[in-house]
Design a protein around this motif. Structure first.
Motif, mmCIF file in Angstrom:
data_model
loop_
_atom_site.group_PDB
_atom_site.id
_atom_site.type_symbol
_atom_site.label_atom_id
_atom_site.label_comp_id
_atom_site.label_asym_id
_atom_site.label_seq_id
_atom_site.Cartn_x
_atom_site.Cartn_y
_atom_site.Cartn_z
ATOM 1 N N SER A 75 0.841 -1.207 0.000
ATOM 2 C CA SER A 75 0.000 0.000 0.000
ATOM 3 C C SER A 75 0.873 1.253 0.000
ATOM 4 C CB SER A 75 -0.916 0.025 1.233
ATOM 5 O OG SER A 75 -0.152 0.251 2.406
ATOM 6 N N GLY A 76 0.244 2.368 -0.295
ATOM 7 C CA GLY A 76 0.930 3.648 -0.171
ATOM 8 C C GLY A 76 1.249 3.937 1.292
ATOM 9 N N THR A 77 0.331 3.548 2.164
ATOM 10 C CA THR A 77 0.543 3.747 3.599
ATOM 11 C C THR A 77 1.813 3.035 4.061
ATOM 12 O OG1 THR A 77 -1.866 3.727 3.796
ATOM 13 C CG2 THR A 77 -0.615 3.629 5.839
ATOM 14 N N LEU A 80 4.758 5.085 3.142
ATOM 15 C CA LEU A 80 4.988 6.198 4.065
ATOM 16 C C LEU A 80 5.631 5.698 5.357
ATOM 17 C CD1 LEU A 80 1.593 8.093 3.614
ATOM 18 C CD2 LEU A 80 3.853 9.001 3.017
ATOM 19 N N THR A 101 -5.439 16.202 4.269
ATOM 20 C CA THR A 101 -4.985 14.967 3.646
ATOM 21 C C THR A 101 -5.846 13.812 4.120
ATOM 22 O OG1 THR A 101 -3.062 13.517 3.249
ATOM 23 C CG2 THR A 101 -3.288 14.419 5.449
ATOM 24 N N PHE A 102 -5.625 12.662 3.495
ATOM 25 C CA PHE A 102 -6.262 11.428 3.928
ATOM 26 C C PHE A 102 -5.532 10.935 5.175
ATOM 27 C CE2 PHE A 102 -6.570 6.667 3.093
ATOM 28 C CZ PHE A 102 -7.843 6.566 3.609
ATOM 29 N N THR A 105 -1.701 9.469 5.768
ATOM 30 C CA THR A 105 -0.470 10.240 5.946
ATOM 31 C C THR A 105 -0.146 10.386 7.435
ATOM 32 O OG1 THR A 105 -1.356 11.569 4.116
ATOM 33 C CG2 THR A 105 0.726 12.287 5.078
ATOM 34 N N VAL A 153 1.830 16.768 0.869
ATOM 35 C CA VAL A 153 0.857 15.921 0.179
ATOM 36 C C VAL A 153 0.420 16.635 -1.100
ATOM 37 C CG1 VAL A 153 -1.412 14.803 0.378
ATOM 38 C CG2 VAL A 153 0.045 15.058 2.412
ATOM 39 N N ASP A 179 4.273 12.732 -0.107
ATOM 40 C CA ASP A 179 3.103 11.864 -0.252
ATOM 41 C C ASP A 179 2.461 12.193 -1.605
ATOM 42 O OD1 ASP A 179 0.688 10.570 -0.271
ATOM 43 O OD2 ASP A 179 0.191 11.010 1.820
ATOM 44 N N ALA A 181 0.671 10.105 -3.293
ATOM 45 C CA ALA A 181 -0.325 9.041 -3.477
ATOM 46 C C ALA A 181 -1.356 9.414 -4.538
ATOM 47 C CB ALA A 181 -1.029 8.749 -2.154
ATOM 48 N N SER A 203 0.362 5.658 -4.539
ATOM 49 C CA SER A 203 -0.598 4.630 -4.128
ATOM 50 C C SER A 203 -1.294 4.043 -5.347
ATOM 51 C CB SER A 203 -1.655 5.243 -3.202
ATOM 52 O OG SER A 203 -2.757 4.366 -3.064
ATOM 53 N N PHE A 204 -1.533 2.741 -5.294
ATOM 54 C CA PHE A 204 -2.314 2.056 -6.333
ATOM 55 C C PHE A 204 -3.587 1.482 -5.731
ATOM 56 C CE2 PHE A 204 2.285 1.072 -7.271
ATOM 57 C CZ PHE A 204 2.463 2.124 -8.163
ATOM 58 N N ASN A 205 -4.122 2.176 -4.741
ATOM 59 C CA ASN A 205 -5.400 1.752 -4.176
ATOM 60 C C ASN A 205 -6.465 1.800 -5.273
ATOM 61 O OD1 ASN A 205 -6.982 0.924 -1.952
ATOM 62 N ND2 ASN A 205 -7.818 2.988 -1.806
ATOM 63 N N LYS A 208 -7.468 5.189 -6.922
ATOM 64 C CA LYS A 208 -6.442 6.123 -7.397
ATOM 65 C C LYS A 208 -6.382 6.140 -8.927
ATOM 66 C CE LYS A 208 -4.818 7.728 -3.427
ATOM 67 N NZ LYS A 208 -5.409 7.007 -2.306
ATOM 68 N N GLY A 215 -2.109 -1.306 -3.323
ATOM 69 C CA GLY A 215 -0.656 -1.333 -3.447
ATOM 70 C C GLY A 215 -0.084 0.057 -3.437
ATOM 71 N N TRP A 340 -11.131 15.749 1.955
ATOM 72 C CA TRP A 340 -10.695 15.119 3.201
ATOM 73 C C TRP A 340 -10.991 16.044 4.379
ATOM 74 C CZ3 TRP A 340 -10.136 10.647 1.361
ATOM 75 C CH2 TRP A 340 -9.359 10.349 0.247
#
Ligand SMILES: *Cc1c(COP(=O)(O)O)cnc(C)c1O
Length: 396
Positions: A75-77, A80, A101-102, A105, A153, A179, A181, A203-205, A208, A215, A340
């Motif tokens: 994940s992007g998370t 980070l 932000t989401f 972060t 971000v 970030d 993402a 991020s590949f959520n 996105k 991812g 957000w």
């Protein structure tokens, strides 16, 4: 528009509970290219986790962003989290980040034991305000606090002001972890988003600009930082047969099958961005004559990946609020959302410190994000348009 959809629009006022096919904000845009890629990866036998698609995906995406190294993660998370650890961030450190932000972060900062410190936004882009960043840094360093990192971000696909942020970061000797993402495919001063800072994450959520279903990737020019993140992402295994461990690691690696999906999506990234840009243009036209409504992010979309399109509604001038439009869209199963909610307003970060001036809060109150998916059909776009037009006509 189909006859059935016409019918629905006419019935809006009388039958809001009518069933409509939902139109989501930003659903995955996958088709035959992706299906073939995933199937080929499965048939290749490279299912258990690493494999040639994973390596190729890292190389191709790093190339696209213009950096030397990419580490594909779950994940992007995770990116980070490991990026911060790789920069040596830990308990006792303060990490400055954008309040708009989401949660990912701020959560990643909290995972390390460091304290997130929230910086308010620039009014046009909603990105971290460099003036407030500098003020916060000066004050914190003066007070003898240890600053672990700055995490800007790139909100909704528009890059933060890295020229200013990197200058401030260099002046105080603090590393920048970007970030990115939301900004894959965007650019800033002629260079791709994700290439700024000591390192960046994308991020590949599923929602996105491109997806691996879930991812992310850690991106950097720093070979040893990339190695460190790769090592931490695979349980911090020493390279010996009996799996020797000298520190706590994580299971954050992306799988080869998902990397195959990512490669297929990357091959379509420009096409998907172009579709999102066309949608942005469409929304610009739709709201162009409406006093008190602006497209969020400023006049120019040139450097933007147009991931999501939001409007800013000034209720003093329109006589209606973003939330009223949201409710009407929602009644016909069209998803739209506020920006957000700023982190300094979140119960979980209640009492967190920051440099807050009210801009993020105002943007949060006034913004509405509209369906922006690259897979949106003309019929779906027309349905959104019809509902918005009808809404506006009732409120001259
Ligand atoms: C989506 C997102 C993330 C997290 O990415 P995941 O892949 O969902 O973990 C982090 N930051 C921002 C700003 C995001 O929008």
């Amino acid at each position: 528009m189909t006859t059935r959809e016409h019918h629905h629009t006419e019935l809006l006022a009388t039958a809001p509970a009518q069933v409509h096919e939902p139109i989501h904000l930003s659903p995955p845009d996958v088709g035959e290219t992706e299906e073939a890629a995933v199937l080929a990866a499965l048939r290749s036998g490279w299912v258990a986790p690493v494999g040639p698609d994973l390596t190729a995906f890292e190389t191709e995406l790093a190339q696209r962003v213009g950096v030397a190294h990419g580490v594909a993660l779950s994940s992007g998370t995770a990116g980070l989290h490991l990026g911060l650890l790789g920069l040596g961030v830990g308990p006792g450190d303060v990490v400055l980040t954008s309040t708009l932000t989401f949660a990912a972060t701020a959560n990643a900062i909290a995972y390390t034991g460091a304290e997130p410190y929230f910086i308010d936004a620039e009014p046009t882009t909603g990105n971290l305000d460099p003036t407030l960043l500098e003020r916060a840094l000066a004050r914190l360093i003066e007070a003898g606090e240890r600053i672990g990192a700055i995490v800007p971000v790139d909100l909704l696909g528009k890059s933060a002001d890295y020229l200013a942020i990197e200058a401030i970061a260099a002046q105080y000797g603090v590393p920048v972890l970007a970030d990115a993402a939301e900004s894959l495919g965007a650019s800033y001063r002629g260079r791709p988003a994700g290439s700024y800072g000591r390192a960046a994450i994308v991020s590949f959520n599923g929602n996105k600009i491109m997806t691996t279903s879930g991812g992310g990737m850690f991106l950097t020019d720093d070979a040893s930082l990339a190695e460190r993140v790769r090592y931490l992402s695979t349980q911090a295994r020493q390279p010996v047969v009996h799996y020797e461990h000298t520190e706590i690691g994580f299971n954050y690696r992306m799988s080869n099958v998902l990397a195959a999906l990512g490669r297929a999506q990357l091959s379509r990234l420009d096409e998907m961005i172009a579709r999102r840009h066309r949608l942005r243009c469409h929304y610009r036209t739709l709201f162009s004559g409406v006093a008190g409504v602006k497209i969020f992010g400023g006049e120019s979309d040139a450097d933007d990946n147009a991931w999501l399109t939001s409007i800013l509604v000034d209720p003093q001038r329109t006589g209606w609020s973003a939330d009223e439009l949201r409710a009407v869209l929602s009644a016909t199963s069209i998803e739209s959302r506020p920006l957000w909610k700023p982190m300094h307003l979140q119960p979980v970060f209640h009492g967190a410190r920051g440099e807050i001036n009210g801009v993020a809060e105002r943007l949060f109150a006034q913004a509405l994000t509209l369906p922006s998916g690259s897979g949106m059909t003309a019929a779906q776009r027309d349905r959104v348009t019809a509902v918005v037009r009808a809404f506006l006509e009732e409120r001259p």
